[in-house]
Design a protein around this motif. Structure first.
Motif, PDB file in Angstrom:
ATOM      1  N   PHE A 205       0.852  -1.241  -0.051  1.00 43.24           N
ATOM      2  CA  PHE A 205       0.061   0.044  -0.059  1.00 43.24           C
ATOM      3  C   PHE A 205       0.915   1.061   0.222  1.00 43.24           C
ATOM      4  O   PHE A 205       1.818   1.230   0.609  1.00 43.24           O
ATOM      5  CB  PHE A 205      -0.769  -0.074   1.129  1.00 43.24           C
ATOM      6  N   VAL A 206       0.393   2.604  -0.621  1.00 40.99           N
ATOM      7  CA  VAL A 206       1.009   3.629  -0.700  1.00 40.99           C
ATOM      8  C   VAL A 206       0.244   4.869  -0.291  1.00 40.99           C
ATOM      9  O   VAL A 206      -0.811   4.946  -0.618  1.00 40.99           O
ATOM     10  CB  VAL A 206       1.847   3.625  -1.726  1.00 40.99           C
ATOM     11  N   VAL A 279      -2.141  -0.806  -4.061  1.00 39.78           N
ATOM     12  CA  VAL A 279      -3.156   0.208  -3.669  1.00 39.78           C
ATOM     13  C   VAL A 279      -2.763   1.460  -3.167  1.00 39.78           C
ATOM     14  O   VAL A 279      -1.703   1.296  -2.147  1.00 39.78           O
ATOM     15  CB  VAL A 279      -4.216  -0.602  -2.697  1.00 39.78           C
ATOM     16  N   VAL A 280      -3.239   2.676  -3.608  1.00 44.99           N
ATOM     17  CA  VAL A 280      -3.107   3.605  -2.907  1.00 44.99           C
ATOM     18  C   VAL A 280      -4.309   4.085  -1.777  1.00 44.99           C
ATOM     19  O   VAL A 280      -5.336   3.900  -2.190  1.00 44.99           O
ATOM     20  CB  VAL A 280      -3.119   4.818  -3.974  1.00 44.99           C
ATOM     21  N   LEU A 281      -3.830   4.670  -0.733  1.00 42.04           N
ATOM     22  CA  LEU A 281      -4.761   4.765   0.259  1.00 42.04           C
ATOM     23  C   LEU A 281      -4.857   6.442   0.606  1.00 42.04           C
ATOM     24  O   LEU A 281      -3.578   6.925   0.878  1.00 42.04           O
ATOM     25  CB  LEU A 281      -4.451   4.219   1.667  1.00 42.04           C
ATOM     26  N   ALA A 282      -5.848   6.867   0.594  1.00 42.14           N
ATOM     27  CA  ALA A 282      -6.018   8.424   0.644  1.00 42.14           C
ATOM     28  C   ALA A 282      -7.315   8.789   1.445  1.00 42.14           C
ATOM     29  O   ALA A 282      -8.226   9.300   1.317  1.00 42.14           O
ATOM     30  CB  ALA A 282      -5.976   9.309  -0.548  1.00 42.14           C
ATOM     31  N   PRO A 283      -7.419   8.576   2.856  1.00 44.37           N
ATOM     32  CA  PRO A 283      -8.360   8.846   3.878  1.00 44.37           C
ATOM     33  C   PRO A 283      -8.388  10.461   4.203  1.00 44.37           C
ATOM     34  O   PRO A 283      -8.335  10.621   5.357  1.00 44.37           O
ATOM     35  CB  PRO A 283      -7.960   8.157   5.088  1.00 44.37           C
ATOM     36  N   LEU A 284      -8.938  11.136   3.463  1.00 44.52           N
ATOM     37  CA  LEU A 284      -8.590  12.682   3.407  1.00 44.52           C
ATOM     38  C   LEU A 284      -9.999  13.026   4.198  1.00 44.52           C
ATOM     39  O   LEU A 284     -10.969  12.682   3.760  1.00 44.52           O
ATOM     40  CB  LEU A 284      -8.511  13.499   2.234  1.00 44.52           C
ATOM     41  N   ARG A 285      -9.965  13.741   5.236  1.00 44.92           N
ATOM     42  CA  ARG A 285     -10.997  14.384   5.988  1.00 44.92           C
ATOM     43  C   ARG A 285     -11.458  15.725   5.869  1.00 44.92           C
ATOM     44  O   ARG A 285     -12.524  16.131   6.271  1.00 44.92           O
ATOM     45  CB  ARG A 285     -10.682  13.946   7.567  1.00 44.92           C
ATOM     46  N   PHE A 286     -10.413  16.486   5.082  1.00 49.05           N
ATOM     47  CA  PHE A 286     -10.969  18.060   4.816  1.00 49.05           C
ATOM     48  C   PHE A 286     -10.089  18.176   3.832  1.00 49.05           C
ATOM     49  O   PHE A 286      -9.210  17.559   3.504  1.00 49.05           O
ATOM     50  CB  PHE A 286     -11.148  18.917   5.975  1.00 49.05           C
ATOM     51  N   GLY A 287     -10.367  19.206   3.026  1.00 51.13           N
ATOM     52  CA  GLY A 287      -9.540  19.722   1.966  1.00 51.13           C
ATOM     53  C   GLY A 287     -10.470  20.309   0.750  1.00 51.13           C
ATOM     54  O   GLY A 287     -11.657  20.585   1.174  1.00 51.13           O
ATOM     55  N   ALA A 288      -9.825  20.706  -0.257  1.00 49.05           N
ATOM     56  CA  ALA A 288     -10.852  21.119  -1.352  1.00 49.05           C
ATOM     57  C   ALA A 288      -9.916  21.073  -2.562  1.00 49.05           C
ATOM     58  O   ALA A 288      -8.884  20.139  -2.765  1.00 49.05           O
ATOM     59  CB  ALA A 288     -10.917  22.782  -1.360  1.00 49.05           C
ATOM     60  N   GLY A 289     -10.451  21.310  -3.645  1.00 49.27           N
ATOM     61  CA  GLY A 289      -9.642  21.225  -5.119  1.00 49.27           C
ATOM     62  C   GLY A 289      -9.819  19.595  -5.709  1.00 49.27           C
ATOM     63  O   GLY A 289     -10.454  18.959  -5.201  1.00 49.27           O
TER      64      GLY A 289
END
Length: 413
Positions: A205-206, A279-289
């Protein structure tokens, strides 16, 4: 009109495409303007960095400029650009009034990158443990600055359809002031897919993302404390490699070999690293764009698991290249599924390639952008008359910001 059209880009930083998606985006814009025949100068008040691109390789002239210094007025008058592109609203705040005063006929463009006020308002709501509401934007100080900047410019380039709709519905920005121009990528054909590493050739995973960006740091903490232990329980041999430019000591301290949680620091070749991952993991909980890391995953044929924030405005009606979920347990389950199930993995890979080809292929946007530019430059006076709020803000900014800047300049002497 002059034979050779001149573009001045005023950059918040010098482009670092290997450090952030913003750096890659800037090179895409440079390429777009080059294709339209522009001669380009890139100016910035930022310090040089070890990781900035050599602009000469892109046939772009580099110019160091100073904040609150009238030397910029002499420079821009002499350069006399046809178009000025501000890289983020902070640069328009600092230099917009000088451009308007010294080169009133130059078309003023703003590349928003993402809506800073949206990102910050979401971040504040998250930290206060409550749901974000669009009304939160009205009390965010950055909103007032950013919206004023958008109104003062002739056109703002938007990478997110969601953010365009937000500006139109919440802030009542006229559609004539906004132009959808997402990341501009090369389409992917079958031959390129065949050259990518296979399911069997990939293992780990990355996660990848610049650590100066708060949503990335938060996502890595979330992985370490909450999601990764659930994945590790199901896959005891699993490894997560975390890459990102500018890791702080706090980030480096998360490294734990026993837990299979590896902090790898800056990625010298991000594409090679993502191509080797399963697999790419990206558990972003806030942000934009738009999330560059997730587009990069699709380009590399690497499925991803992300959140609704991570995938926002990225895939339209198309299937995601993996899974979107905001539930912790489901996130871990989906990550394990993608890692173990080859059929599911291949389908997700194909879905990602569809997203790239149907939503980000640069050929879809080049012609429209050229037409928009030609129209604005031929009708600039009328376009500005139609934007009374912008003209009013420009009038008052010229006076207030100008005299503040002049005072700072005198003080610095």
């Amino acid at each position: 009109m002059n034979q050779v059209q001149k573009l001045l880009i005023i950059g918040f930083v010098w482009p670092e495409p290997n450090s952030s998606a913003a750096g890659g985006r800037m090179l895409q814009l440079i390429s777009l303007f080059k294709a339209q025949g522009f001669s380009i100068t890139f100016a910035s008040p930022a310090q040089d960095s070890d990781f900035m691109v050599d602009l000469q390789e892109y046939n772009v002239e580099k110019k160091a400029i100073e904040l609150n210094n009238s030397s910029f007025d002499i420079f821009i008058k002499d350069f006399d650009p046809n178009v000025v592109l501000f890289d983020r609203f902070m640069m328009e705040e600092q230099f917009g009034w000088r451009v308007a005063e010294n080169c009133p006929d130059a078309l003023r463009l703003l590349d928003t990158e993402d809506l800073h006020c949206l990102r910050l308002a979401r971040q504040k709501a998250f930290k206060e443990n409550r749901f974000f509401k669009t009304t939160d934007l009205f009390i965010e100080e950055v909103s007032k600055r950013e919206i004023a900047s958008i109104l003062r410019c002739d056109l703002s380039l938007m990478i997110s359809e969601f953010e365009m709709e937000l500006l139109e519905s919440v802030f009542k920005i006229d559609t004539s002031l906004l132009h959808y121009l997402p990341f501009l990528l090369e389409p992917i054909d079958v031959a390129e897919i065949d050259q990518l590493p296979t399911f069997e050739e990939r293992t780990d995973f990355v996660f990848i993302g610049n650590f100066l960006h708060e949503p990335n740091w938060n996502a890595v903490q979330y992985l370490k404390e909450t999601i990764w232990p659930l994945i590790k329980k199901r896959l005891p041999e699993a490894i997560l490699n975390v890459y990102g430019a500018y890791p702080s000591q706090k980030v480096l301290q998360l490294h734990n070999k026993k837990e299979g949680f590896f902090i790898m620091g800056r990625a010298n070749d991000a594409q090679a690293i993502v191509q080797e991952a399963r697999v790419v993991l990206a558990p972003l909980r806030f942000g934009a764009g738009i999330k560059g890391k997730l587009l990069e995953a699709m380009q590399c044929g690497t499925p991803s698991v992300t959140t609704s924030i991570g995938s926002e405005s990225m895939h339209g009606d198309l299937l995601w290249n993996g899974f979107i979920t905001d539930d912790i347990v489901d996130f871990a389950d989906r990550a394990v599924q993608l890692h173990q199930d080859k059929t599911l993995w291949l389908k997700a890979q194909q879905d990602g390639i569809e997203i790239i080809n149907q939503r980000y292929s640069k050929g879809l946007f080049e012609s429209d952008f050229r037409t928009k530019m030609e129209f604005l430059r031929s009708n600039l006076q009328q376009h500005r008359w139609n934007n009374f709020m912008g003209a009013m803000l420009q009038h008052h900014t010229l006076r207030s910001t100008k005299y503040m800047s002049r005072w700072i300049e005198e003080k610095n002497k």
